[in-house]
Design an enzyme around this catalytic site. Structure first.
Site, mmCIF file in Angstrom:
data_model
loop_
_atom_site.group_PDB
_atom_site.id
_atom_site.type_symbol
_atom_site.label_atom_id
_atom_site.label_comp_id
_atom_site.label_asym_id
_atom_site.label_seq_id
_atom_site.Cartn_x
_atom_site.Cartn_y
_atom_site.Cartn_z
ATOM 1 N N ASP A 170 0.815 -1.204 0.000
ATOM 2 C CA ASP A 170 0.000 0.000 0.000
ATOM 3 C C ASP A 170 0.853 1.261 0.000
ATOM 4 O OD1 ASP A 170 -2.991 1.071 0.773
ATOM 5 O OD2 ASP A 170 -1.450 2.248 1.786
ATOM 6 N N PHE A 198 -5.471 2.340 0.354
ATOM 7 C CA PHE A 198 -5.728 1.692 -0.937
ATOM 8 C C PHE A 198 -5.904 0.192 -0.793
ATOM 9 C CE2 PHE A 198 -3.415 5.533 -2.809
ATOM 10 C CZ PHE A 198 -4.606 6.213 -2.986
ATOM 11 N N ASP A 199 -5.326 -0.424 0.228
ATOM 12 C CA ASP A 199 -5.655 -1.815 0.528
ATOM 13 C C ASP A 199 -7.139 -1.948 0.844
ATOM 14 O OD1 ASP A 199 -3.469 -3.590 0.238
ATOM 15 O OD2 ASP A 199 -2.531 -2.810 2.044
ATOM 16 N N VAL A 200 -7.640 -1.025 1.653
ATOM 17 C CA VAL A 200 -9.051 -1.079 2.043
ATOM 18 C C VAL A 200 -9.954 -0.833 0.837
ATOM 19 C CG1 VAL A 200 -10.838 0.024 3.454
ATOM 20 C CG2 VAL A 200 -8.583 -0.438 4.441
#
Length: 415
Positions: A170, A198-200
């Protein structure tokens, strides 16, 4: 065995996907499951954040999620501190309602078990390096040969073409996408977001893709492959900033807590503490001027319209600061809230949880039952008829091997 929701159970579903009286299902392990995804089996080959976050959301909504780990376990098990009873809170935050089996793909028996799990699931989710599962026969093409209706979601950092060799962290995506160039004050270096944002977002995009593919499968009977990556999710998730560049050529820069298109829309100092104002339109600005006792600003050509306020913020800011210095942030919050003006205190995480509780959002749930139960954050989706559930605490490594192997014996013929 492919379990179909919203359809009569097939002969293969009688052991682990059948409806009970009242519309509930038994999941693959005989547990009552009544969420909107009850009857769906997810093989979770993901790890760290994007994949596990996606599969936890699906599990909360009733899907049976089988977490396939290496013998050393998901990396986040070792990401400490903070800890809860010695366990990584990072791992605990994204792995509830799952069952774990540890498999060594270098072991022929373990590898065949992994193939059987993928071959018997409705959904497979993985975030290995692009092509990393090909040599194990766990890629989409191989799994679809034995399980044509499978919905197979691959999560990568930078896609499968030119970015296939780049590690998908991320922080790297925050840097390469341009987000860090937007985060921080104009005189500071770029900062990462306080969360792996951005992972989420990619996990959410993966969940949307999975649900869309399941809906399509319900009509056509066909499975398909879904691909999402952090870089594409980042560019989509930066919405107005990426669109501003594409449509006007504007390359945005760091503005601290200011907004490029709206003003006032930032923290302001008060007699004690800071308060956020988010004045998004002219009507709200008129109300703000009335509350602060500066009605003349409403007709001032420098401030009357939203674009003018953005352009002349350096002249407007000291006027507002002078008026806000008369009261504390807490006092202004009550006054502005009464006037229905967008405003907020600046809380820490404890304050944010407490504020949500005061609003009646019930942000904290109990995960599991009895002595092993632990607190968790509520799934943010509310259903009137099929609510989320929080039945299982995050599993220990290989905690459910026996149950999973027993299920496979009845679900998938060994070949």
């Amino acid at each position: 065995m492919i379990l179909q929701t919203n359809a009569a159970p097939s002969a293969q579903e009688t052991d682990d996907g059948d409806r009970q009286p009242g519309g509930a299902y038994r999941d693959a392990f005989g547990r009552s499951a009544s969420g909107p995804l009850a009857g769906i089996v997810v093989a979770d080959f993901g790890r760290v954040l994007a994949g596990p976050y996606c599969t936890m959301l699906l599990a909360d909504l009733g899907a049976t999620v089988i977490k396939v780990e290496s013998p050393s376990g998901d990396e986040t098990r070792a990401w400490k501190p903070p800890v809860f009873e010695g366990q990584s809170t990072y791992y605990l935050s994204i792995n509830r309602n799952k069952r774990s089996i540890a498999l060594d793909f270098g072991d022929p028996d373990d590898l065949e078990t992994a193939r059987c799990i993928a071959g018997s699931a409705d959904v497979v989710i993985e975030n290995f390096k692009p092509g990393g599962l090909d040599r194990f026969g766990l890629d989409y093409t191989s799994i679809a040969e034995r399980n044509p209706a499978v919905v197979y979601a691959s999560i990568t950092g930078f896609g499968t073409a030119g970015g296939a060799e780049l590690p998908g962290y991320d922080l790297l995506v925050q840097a390469m996408s341009g987000l860090m160039s937007l985060t921080g004050d104009s005189h500071t270096p770029g900062y990462r977001s306080g969360i792996a944002v951005f992972d989420v977002i990619t996990g959410l995009h993966a969940a949307i893709g999975v649900l869309s593919a399941l809906h399509e499968r319900g009509k056509s009977g066909r499975g398909q492959r879904i691909e999402v990556n952090l870089m594409s999710s980042a560019l989509s998730g930066m919405v107005n900033q990426t669109a501003g560049f594409l449509l006007s050529g504007n390359v945005p820069t760091r503005m601290g807590n200011e907004h490029p298109s709206i003003y006032p829309y930032e923290p302001f100092p008060t007699a004690k503490g800071e308060i956020i104002l988010g004045i998004g339109n002219d009507r709200q600005f008129r109300t703000l001027c009335g509350v602060l006792g500066v009605p003349e600003l409403v007709t001032d050509p420098k401030f009357a319209a939203a674009p003018d306020r953005s352009l002349n913020r350096s002249a407007l800011r000291p006027i507002l600061q002078d008026k806000l210095a008369a009261r504390t942030a807490s006092e202004w919050f009550d006054i502005f809230t009464e006037a229905r003006l967008p405003c907020a205190p600046i809380n820490d995480v404890r304050g944010g949880m407490e504020f949500a509780q005061r609003l009646g959002l019930e942000p904290i749930v109990e995960v599991g039952n009895g002595e092993d139960a632990l607190p968790g954050v509520r799934n943010p989706i509310t259903f009137s008829a099929t609510p989320a559930s929080y039945d299982l605490v995050p599993p220990g490594i290989d905690a459910d091997r026996g149950d999973i192997l027993q299920w496979l014996q009845s679900a998938v013929p060994r070949t």
